[in-house]
Design an enzyme around this catalytic site. Structure first.
Site, PDB file in Angstrom:
ATOM      1  N   ASN A 123      17.991  -4.030   1.213  1.00  0.00           N
ATOM      2  CA  ASN A 123      18.197  -3.862   2.665  1.00  0.00           C
ATOM      3  C   ASN A 123      17.405  -4.896   3.463  1.00  0.00           C
ATOM      4  O   ASN A 123      17.875  -5.401   4.474  1.00  0.00           O
ATOM      5  CB  ASN A 123      17.759  -2.454   3.112  1.00  0.00           C
ATOM      6  CG  ASN A 123      18.860  -1.432   2.930  1.00  0.00           C
ATOM      7  OD1 ASN A 123      19.963  -1.766   2.507  1.00  0.00           O
ATOM      8  ND2 ASN A 123      18.562  -0.178   3.239  1.00  0.00           N
ATOM      9  N   THR A 144      13.185  -5.193  -0.545  1.00  0.00           N
ATOM     10  CA  THR A 144      14.353  -4.457  -1.075  1.00  0.00           C
ATOM     11  C   THR A 144      15.645  -5.161  -0.632  1.00  0.00           C
ATOM     12  O   THR A 144      15.619  -6.018   0.266  1.00  0.00           O
ATOM     13  CB  THR A 144      14.370  -3.012  -0.523  1.00  0.00           C
ATOM     14  OG1 THR A 144      14.549  -3.086   0.904  1.00  0.00           O
ATOM     15  CG2 THR A 144      13.090  -2.260  -0.850  1.00  0.00           C
ATOM     16  N   GLU A 168       9.485  -7.482  -3.953  1.00  0.00           N
ATOM     17  CA  GLU A 168       9.550  -8.700  -3.107  1.00  0.00           C
ATOM     18  C   GLU A 168      10.635  -8.579  -2.037  1.00  0.00           C
ATOM     19  O   GLU A 168      11.365  -9.531  -1.767  1.00  0.00           O
ATOM     20  CB  GLU A 168       9.690  -9.953  -3.978  1.00  0.00           C
ATOM     21  CG  GLU A 168       8.449 -10.140  -4.846  1.00  0.00           C
ATOM     22  CD  GLU A 168       8.203 -11.546  -5.303  1.00  0.00           C
ATOM     23  OE1 GLU A 168       8.623 -12.488  -4.611  1.00  0.00           O
ATOM     24  OE2 GLU A 168       7.566 -11.698  -6.357  1.00  0.00           O
ATOM     25  N   GLU A 203       9.395 -17.820  -0.988  1.00  0.00           N
ATOM     26  CA  GLU A 203       9.619 -18.624  -2.189  1.00  0.00           C
ATOM     27  C   GLU A 203       9.666 -17.737  -3.428  1.00  0.00           C
ATOM     28  O   GLU A 203      10.488 -17.932  -4.320  1.00  0.00           O
ATOM     29  CB  GLU A 203       8.519 -19.680  -2.316  1.00  0.00           C
ATOM     30  CG  GLU A 203       8.503 -20.584  -1.093  1.00  0.00           C
ATOM     31  CD  GLU A 203       7.537 -21.743  -1.197  1.00  0.00           C
ATOM     32  OE1 GLU A 203       6.756 -21.806  -2.154  1.00  0.00           O
ATOM     33  OE2 GLU A 203       7.579 -22.599  -0.296  1.00  0.00           O
ATOM     34  N   GLU A 220       0.868  -1.187   0.000  1.00  0.00           N
ATOM     35  CA  GLU A 220       0.000   0.000   0.000  1.00  0.00           C
ATOM     36  C   GLU A 220       0.900   1.231   0.000  1.00  0.00           C
ATOM     37  O   GLU A 220       2.119   1.120   0.186  1.00  0.00           O
ATOM     38  CB  GLU A 220      -0.878   0.001   1.262  1.00  0.00           C
ATOM     39  CG  GLU A 220      -1.778  -1.228   1.336  1.00  0.00           C
ATOM     40  CD  GLU A 220      -2.665  -1.237   2.572  1.00  0.00           C
ATOM     41  OE1 GLU A 220      -2.590  -0.288   3.380  1.00  0.00           O
ATOM     42  OE2 GLU A 220      -3.434  -2.210   2.700  1.00  0.00           O
ATOM     43  N   ILE A 237       0.581  -3.072  -7.883  1.00  0.00           N
ATOM     44  CA  ILE A 237       0.217  -4.480  -8.042  1.00  0.00           C
ATOM     45  C   ILE A 237       0.494  -4.990  -9.464  1.00  0.00           C
ATOM     46  O   ILE A 237      -0.168  -4.616 -10.434  1.00  0.00           O
ATOM     47  CB  ILE A 237      -1.253  -4.722  -7.612  1.00  0.00           C
ATOM     48  CG1 ILE A 237      -1.470  -4.155  -6.187  1.00  0.00           C
ATOM     49  CG2 ILE A 237      -1.619  -6.197  -7.691  1.00  0.00           C
ATOM     50  CD1 ILE A 237      -0.438  -4.594  -5.133  1.00  0.00           C
ATOM     51  N   ARG A 242      31.726  -5.483 -33.802  1.00  0.00           N
ATOM     52  CA  ARG A 242      32.125  -4.073 -33.753  1.00  0.00           C
ATOM     53  C   ARG A 242      33.649  -3.959 -33.904  1.00  0.00           C
ATOM     54  O   ARG A 242      34.396  -4.586 -33.148  1.00  0.00           O
ATOM     55  CB  ARG A 242      31.690  -3.468 -32.420  1.00  0.00           C
ATOM     56  CG  ARG A 242      32.164  -2.050 -32.179  1.00  0.00           C
ATOM     57  CD  ARG A 242      31.509  -1.079 -33.127  1.00  0.00           C
ATOM     58  NE  ARG A 242      31.907   0.292 -32.846  1.00  0.00           N
ATOM     59  CZ  ARG A 242      31.601   1.322 -33.612  1.00  0.00           C
ATOM     60  NH1 ARG A 242      30.906   1.135 -34.735  1.00  0.00           N
ATOM     61  NH2 ARG A 242      31.980   2.537 -33.293  1.00  0.00           N
TER      62      ARG A 242
HETATM   63  C1  LIG Z   1       7.305  -2.507 -10.491  1.00  0.00           C
HETATM   64  C2  LIG Z   1       6.827  -2.909  -9.130  1.00  0.00           C
HETATM   65  C3  LIG Z   1       6.031  -4.011  -8.993  1.00  0.00           C
HETATM   66  C4  LIG Z   1       5.537  -4.377  -7.735  1.00  0.00           C
HETATM   67  N1  LIG Z   1       4.690  -5.447  -7.627  1.00  0.00           N
HETATM   68  C5  LIG Z   1       4.072  -5.678  -6.421  1.00  0.00           C
HETATM   69  C6  LIG Z   1       3.044  -6.665  -6.323  1.00  0.00           C
HETATM   70  O1  LIG Z   1       2.700  -7.344  -7.294  1.00  0.00           O
HETATM   71  N2  LIG Z   1       2.437  -6.823  -5.126  1.00  0.00           N
HETATM   72  C7  LIG Z   1       2.766  -6.089  -4.022  1.00  0.00           C
HETATM   73  O2  LIG Z   1       2.180  -6.292  -2.968  1.00  0.00           O
HETATM   74  N3  LIG Z   1       3.757  -5.162  -4.084  1.00  0.00           N
HETATM   75  C8  LIG Z   1       4.411  -4.935  -5.262  1.00  0.00           C
HETATM   76  N4  LIG Z   1       5.379  -3.972  -5.344  1.00  0.00           N
HETATM   77  C9  LIG Z   1       5.748  -3.203  -4.157  1.00  0.00           C
HETATM   78  C10 LIG Z   1       7.151  -3.528  -3.658  1.00  0.00           C
HETATM   79  O3  LIG Z   1       7.180  -4.792  -3.068  1.00  0.00           O
HETATM   80  C11 LIG Z   1       7.572  -2.400  -2.707  1.00  0.00           C
HETATM   81  O4  LIG Z   1       7.802  -1.256  -3.507  1.00  0.00           O
HETATM   82  C12 LIG Z   1       8.804  -2.761  -1.915  1.00  0.00           C
HETATM   83  O5  LIG Z   1       8.517  -3.751  -0.978  1.00  0.00           O
HETATM   84  C13 LIG Z   1       9.397  -1.545  -1.190  1.00  0.00           C
HETATM   85  O6  LIG Z   1       8.413  -0.854  -0.489  1.00  0.00           O
HETATM   86  P1  LIG Z   1       8.300   0.755  -0.649  1.00  0.00           P
HETATM   87  O7  LIG Z   1       8.256   1.051  -2.089  1.00  0.00           O
HETATM   88  O8  LIG Z   1       7.195   1.221   0.204  1.00  0.00           O
HETATM   89  O9  LIG Z   1       9.678   1.286  -0.104  1.00  0.00           O
HETATM   90  P2  LIG Z   1      10.049   1.566   1.449  1.00  0.00           P
HETATM   91  O10 LIG Z   1       9.664   0.409   2.285  1.00  0.00           O
HETATM   92  O11 LIG Z   1       9.538   2.917   1.819  1.00  0.00           O
HETATM   93  O12 LIG Z   1      11.628   1.622   1.359  1.00  0.00           O
HETATM   94  C14 LIG Z   1      12.348   2.770   0.938  1.00  0.00           C
HETATM   95  C15 LIG Z   1      13.825   2.538   1.251  1.00  0.00           C
HETATM   96  O13 LIG Z   1      13.991   2.381   2.678  1.00  0.00           O
HETATM   97  C16 LIG Z   1      14.675   1.178   2.946  1.00  0.00           C
HETATM   98  N5  LIG Z   1      14.181   0.601   4.209  1.00  0.00           N
HETATM   99  C17 LIG Z   1      12.891   0.459   4.606  1.00  0.00           C
HETATM  100  N6  LIG Z   1      12.835  -0.157   5.785  1.00  0.00           N
HETATM  101  C18 LIG Z   1      14.107  -0.435   6.141  1.00  0.00           C
HETATM  102  C19 LIG Z   1      14.720  -1.078   7.248  1.00  0.00           C
HETATM  103  N7  LIG Z   1      13.995  -1.610   8.242  1.00  0.00           N
HETATM  104  N8  LIG Z   1      16.082  -1.171   7.274  1.00  0.00           N
HETATM  105  C20 LIG Z   1      16.814  -0.663   6.275  1.00  0.00           C
HETATM  106  N9  LIG Z   1      16.307  -0.058   5.198  1.00  0.00           N
HETATM  107  C21 LIG Z   1      14.973   0.048   5.131  1.00  0.00           C
HETATM  108  C22 LIG Z   1      14.389   0.268   1.765  1.00  0.00           C
HETATM  109  O14 LIG Z   1      15.378  -0.736   1.618  1.00  0.00           O
HETATM  110  C23 LIG Z   1      14.377   1.271   0.609  1.00  0.00           C
HETATM  111  O15 LIG Z   1      15.690   1.467   0.160  1.00  0.00           O
HETATM  112  C24 LIG Z   1       5.909  -3.631  -6.584  1.00  0.00           C
HETATM  113  C25 LIG Z   1       6.735  -2.500  -6.730  1.00  0.00           C
HETATM  114  C26 LIG Z   1       7.172  -2.131  -7.992  1.00  0.00           C
HETATM  115  C27 LIG Z   1       8.024  -0.894  -8.110  1.00  0.00           C
END
Ligand SMILES: Cc1cc2nc3c(=O)[nH]c(=O)nc-3n(C[C@H](O)[C@H](O)[C@H](O)COP(=O)(O)OP(=O)(O)OC[C@H]3O[C@@H](n4cnc5c(N)ncnc54)[C@H](O)[C@@H]3O)c2cc1C
Length: 389
Positions: A377, A375, A373, A251, A137, A167, A278
């Site tokens: 970190n 990040t 799935e 998984e 979200e 999503i 090339r």
């Molecule tokens: C193209 C795309 C497809 C996606 N598909 C899906 C999907 O099908 N279903 C779904 O549910 N989600 C999906 N996502 C969401 C995705 O899983 C999230 O974007 C991801 O988990 C990161 O969450 P956020 O974007 O809120 O970043 P944040 O959680 O805000 O993170 C921002 C930064 O802070 C760092 N950070 C956050 N918490 C910590 C911590 N505790 N320690 C150290 N560093 C931290 C992170 O590593 C990152 O560098 C998708 C995202 C994209 C861009």
């Protein structure tokens, strides 16, 4: 002697069984023939055309682990990894479409669905229905269980209200696994997984994101406004959705590792082809030792990443613990993918920077591996937790 040979075969991670090799090769041949000609257009228009999706169903890659009795392939998780790798070598957008379908949606249904849910949804997923997995979200990404989408019991139904973001497959999917809380005070113990169908009253697919990479893969907002979901559509138990999420994502990230090694292999294939043709300073740039060593290093890193992905997948299929290996393989293969695609752009020179050649797209596509799935970190956090406790 025979026994010894068999054991030795089992020890080599990249040594595929006849069945695995035939499957992987047939998926790659399909990708090369049917997907490659469409890659640039799909990237530009940010869209996967329906006829291609139909062909993916015909090929059998949309239902790899679904039992044959439900119309699926009856194969293993490792086959899904091979398919995602082979498809991503040509187009990582198709790789992730197939990945979400198999490693998240079907996987969750196989593991958590009861007999009734399986009978109702698995044949549809095997035939023509695309699935999506809706956890994230606006306010909850890495902290996934801070989600705000709320489900309230009303008679025989659950009424869900909330907004999901990012999503994958949102545009194409007809079945969505939506995570919502049935009790915000209970924290993660309130989280529940629901099977929401397109067409349910109160459910709409919202805005599609305009992205840096994997542009053909749709990434959409989902809106649930008092969406009525029948009680029988709870996947697993109410309040146990956190388990569904954790276990499928553990998984699923092996599948993202497979997407990353596939796309890195694709970039390396292009780079090797290009450096041989090339010419600069009167010879092919492949004749320069500096270039040869760069390619050798990229191939070595890719081999290491592939071993990690295959090992995690084989551990999973063997019923062995694989949590650390899955986190490591996603972390490492996404970094390798970024480095290998960057090298491919460098080796193409100016041509690497323009859309007429394929490597700039793969460079853009690689970035997502470090974000979704979990990040990088978060993968490091998972690995560290296993090390330190
Ligand atoms: C193209 C795309 C497809 C996606 N598909 C899906 C999907 O099908 N279903 C779904 O549910 N989600 C999906 N996502 C969401 C995705 O899983 C999230 O974007 C991801 O988990 C990161 O969450 P956020 O974007 O809120 O970043 P944040 O959680 O805000 O993170 C921002 C930064 O802070 C760092 N950070 C956050 N918490 C910590 C911590 N505790 N320690 C150290 N560093 C931290 C992170 O590593 C990152 O560098 C998708 C995202 C994209 C861009």
């Amino acid at each position: 002697m025979t026994t010894q040979n068999t054991e030795q075969t089992n020890l080599a991670l990249t040594m595929l069984s006849e069945d695995e090799r035939l499957f992987r090769d047939s998926v790659y041949e399909f990708a090369d023939r049917e997907i490659r000609p469409l890659v640039r257009e799909m990237d530009e228009h940010a869209k996967i055309e329906k006829p291609l999706v139909d062909k993916l169903f015909d090929l059998g890659v949309m239902a790899i682990e679904i039992p044959e009795s439900y119309g699926g392939g009856g194969a293993r998780f490792f086959h899904a990894v091979l398919a995602v790798e082979a498809l991503s070598r040509v187009d990582p957008s198709i790789g992730v479409l197939v990945d979400v379908q198999n490693t998240l949606v079907i996987n969750a249904l196989l593991r958590w669905g009861n007999e009734d849910t399986r009978r109702r949804f698995l044949p549809r997923l095997a035939a023509s229905t695309i699935g999506a997995y809706a956890l994230s979200e606006a306010g909850s990404g890495s902290d996934a269980f801070a989600l705000a989408t709320r489900a309230i019991e009303r008679g025989d139904d659950w009424i869900i209200t909330g907004r999901k973001l990012w999503i994958t497959n949102g545009n194409e999917a007809d079945l969505f696994i939506v995570f919502a809380t049935v009790n915000p005070e209970a924290g993660y113990r309130g989280i529940t997984a629901f099977l929401v169908e397109r067409g349910f009253p109160g459910f709409t697919v919202g805005r599609k994101e305009d992205k840096l990479g994997i542009r053909a893969s749709s990434t959409c907002e989902l809106l649930l406004e008092e969406c009525r979901v029948p009680r029988a559509h709870v996947l697993g138990e109410a309040g146990k959705g956190y388990k569904v999420a954790i276990e499928t994502l553990n998984e699923g990230r092996i599948g993202i590792g497979a997407q990353m090694i596939g796309l890195a292999q694709g970039a390396l294939d292009h780079a090797i082809g290009y450096v041989k043709t090339r010419r600069q300073f009167g010879k092919a740039i492949a004749d320069f030792q500096a270039v040869q060593h760069q390619l050798a290093r990229a191939a070595t890193e890719l081999e290491a990443a592939r071993l990690m992905v295959y090992n995690a997948a084989r551990l999973r299929d063997a019923g062995q613990p694989f949590l650390t290996e899955a986190a490591m393989c996603k972390l490492f293969s996404s970094e390798v993918a970024e480095r290998v695609t960057s090298l491919a752009v460098n080796l193409y020179g100016g041509y690497g920077f323009v859309k007429d050649y394929p490597v700039e797209k793969l460079y853009r596509d690689a970035k997502i591996g470090q974000i979704y799935e979990g990040t990088s970190n978060l993968q490091l956090q998972t690995i560290a937790k296993q090390l330190i406790g």
